[in-house]
Each structure stands twice: as C-alpha cells, then as structure tokens.
Design an enzyme around this catalytic site. Structure first.
Site, PDB file in Angstrom:
ATOM      1  N   LYS A 231       0.821  -1.207   0.000  1.00 54.82           N
ATOM      2  CA  LYS A 231       0.000   0.000   0.000  1.00 54.82           C
ATOM      3  C   LYS A 231       0.855   1.257   0.000  1.00 54.82           C
ATOM      4  O   LYS A 231       2.049   1.241   0.289  1.00 54.82           O
ATOM      5  CB  LYS A 231      -0.950  -0.013   1.207  1.00 54.82           C
ATOM      6  CG  LYS A 231      -2.076  -1.020   1.056  1.00 54.82           C
ATOM      7  CD  LYS A 231      -3.074  -0.934   2.207  1.00 54.82           C
ATOM      8  CE  LYS A 231      -4.255  -1.883   1.971  1.00 54.82           C
ATOM      9  NZ  LYS A 231      -5.220  -1.859   3.083  1.00 54.82           N
ATOM     10  N   ARG A 265      -2.891 -10.183   5.692  1.00 56.60           N
ATOM     11  CA  ARG A 265      -3.517 -10.273   4.368  1.00 56.60           C
ATOM     12  C   ARG A 265      -2.530  -9.700   3.361  1.00 56.60           C
ATOM     13  O   ARG A 265      -2.198  -8.500   3.420  1.00 56.60           O
ATOM     14  CB  ARG A 265      -4.837  -9.501   4.360  1.00 56.60           C
ATOM     15  CG  ARG A 265      -5.596  -9.573   3.038  1.00 56.60           C
ATOM     16  CD  ARG A 265      -6.906  -8.786   3.114  1.00 56.60           C
ATOM     17  NE  ARG A 265      -7.649  -8.854   1.867  1.00 56.60           N
ATOM     18  CZ  ARG A 265      -7.492  -8.010   0.839  1.00 56.60           C
ATOM     19  NH1 ARG A 265      -6.607  -7.011   0.914  1.00 56.60           N
ATOM     20  NH2 ARG A 265      -8.226  -8.151  -0.257  1.00 56.60           N
TER      21      ARG A 265
END
Length: 283
Positions: A231, A265
C-alpha cells in the site's frame, strides 16, 4: 491472555467446519479478479490465472485465500451486483472443487454477493464497509453463521479519500469497532475479526498511528487482521510504487506480528509466511 490487557482475546474461529487457532498467526493470500486493483501483479481476471494463483499461494503456505471481484482502490469504478457475481462465483466454485481443504474468504460489501459466495463454497466474508454499505449484511452473516471480517472505513471507494479526517484516529476507530461489534452480537454473529483498514479513508499519518497502537485493539478481545501489503503507506516511506514495496511490506508485517496481529492479508504469501516463522522463533 494478551500481554498488554486484562481482557481475554478470542483466538479461534470456525470456518468450513474447522476450528482454526489464530494464536499462531495466519497468512491470507489476495486474489483479485478485477482488471483495476491498485497492484497490477494481483490482477487475475482470467479464471485460469486465478486458479493458478490459488494453487501457488496454497503451496507457499497460505492459510486462507481472499477472493475479490470489486476493486476497492480509491476512485475505483462502481460495478453492478451482477458483474461482481459473474466474476466471482465461477472462481470460488473451481477453487473449492480443486482445493477442497482450502479456507476461502470473499471480499465483498454486498449481502447478496456474500450469500451467493458462501453457497458456492466460500467460508468467510471480508467486508471493507463493516456493514455500512448494505444494511442487510449483518443479518445475512448471522443467517449464514460464517466468520466475518469487520473493517473500518468511511464512505465508499469512490469518495473515501475526501473523508480522511479525524481528531483522534485510534479512539474513533476503536469506538467504531465497539459499536459495530455490539450490533453483530445482537444479530447473533459469533466469529468476528477486526481490520483497522490501513489506507481506507486514512492519510499516511493515520495509518501509522493505528499501527503504533495496534496492540491496544486487544481491549476488544477480538482477532486482528492487518492488511498493509504494497500500500501507499509503505512506498511513500520507502520510495517507488506498489511494485517496489515488497521489502517494506514484509518489514511492516513483522512489526504488526510483534503487536499481536493474528492474520496478515498479503499479495506475497511466501515472504509473509517467512515473517511469521521468524516471529515465532523469537518468542
């Protein structure tokens, strides 16, 4: 008992008829069936590619596969329920048939899609909206009696960046989880996992504040999922873009494990599994 709290943290879930112990951290591999997810390497819109990715992740040690057919990146296009379902169900059915022991999570905020996915062979629902975008989601999860991943965000993928404003981000996210979990308990949902929603309606400083205080979510007594893979919060610090963010992701995952994360995740299963193994060796 969690080290920093007097509250007993729930560390088991029942998924697919299996009691899964989350006291040993688990790895969830991401399979995106979308053509526009933020990390190009995760896009598997072709069924054959999705099946190949599932097999690869399971061979690398993934405990769960998280399958999504609606891109939740900032500014992503909104698609219909029909399009999401058409992308999702054939892949869920084929992965379930080819890997009957795999635990499948489905990334959707729509109750109709969630129910269809569970009937197709999935076991967990991962809802980025925490039930905010479909008022029937909590009742549906209660009816299905499957584990539910409750994420924090504001608004929709189309407008969430404009809503990244907080006076005290940790307190506001904690209050959100407290209120939403209370509602889930009233519906009779038994297995809830919380996800702080790194990068969702959050600026970089908000996400790092939540990471610094990750262990303080133990007050809720619930398992914690951390999703920071590739991210912007990673590569804005390390430089480059999502394609360059694997090493930074692994470093941040390792920090999350020291703070009590139960599930990572990730797009890159092998590296996350190695991070878990190293963290366990240090205990």
């Amino acid at each position: 008992m969690a080290k920093d709290t007097f509250f007993r943290k729930k560390e088991t879930i029942n998924a697919g008829g299996k009691l899964i112990d989350l006291s040993t951290p688990k790895v969830m591999g991401i399979i995106n069936l979308t053509p526009d997810s933020f990390y190009a390497g995760s896009r598997k819109p072709l069924i054959a590619d999705a099946l190949q990715q599932a097999a690869k992740m399971l061979s690398e040690g993934a405990d769960f596969l998280d399958i999504g057919a609606y891109s939740s990146r900032p500014g992503a296009d909104d698609i219909s329920v029909q399009e999401e379902t058409d992308r999702l169900l054939p892949v869920v059915e084929l992965i379930a048939a080819n890997h009957p022991d795999a635990i499948l999570s489905v990334d959707t905020f729509r109750a109709q899609v969630a129910e269809a996915a569970i009937k197709a062979g999935a076991h967990i629902i991962n809802d980025i909206s925490g039930g905010q975008l479909d008022e029937t989601m909590f009742a549906t999860i209660a009816k299905l009696q499957v584990p539910y991943i409750l994420m924090h965000t504001k608004g929709t993928p189309q407008n969430m960046n404009q809503l990244a404003q907080y006076k005290d981000v940790f307190t506001e996210v904690l209050d959100y989880f407290t209120e939403r979990y209370h509602q889930l308990k009233k519906f009779g949902v038994h297995d809830v996992i919380i996800d702080p929603g790194f990068g969702f309606a959050k600026m970089q400083e908000h996400s790092y504040t939540l990471m610094k205080r990750l262990q303080d979510f133990n007050v809720l007594g619930l398992p914690v999922l951390v999703g920071v893979s590739r991210k912007r919060m990673v590569y804005h610090v390390t430089g480059g873009n999502a394609e360059d963010a694997l090493n930074g992701t692994t470093a941040l995952n390792a920090i999350a494990l020291t703070k009590g994360a139960n599930i990572l995740r990730v797009h890159d299963v092998k590296e996350a599994v190695e991070a878990v193994k190293i963290s366990l060796a240090c205990k």
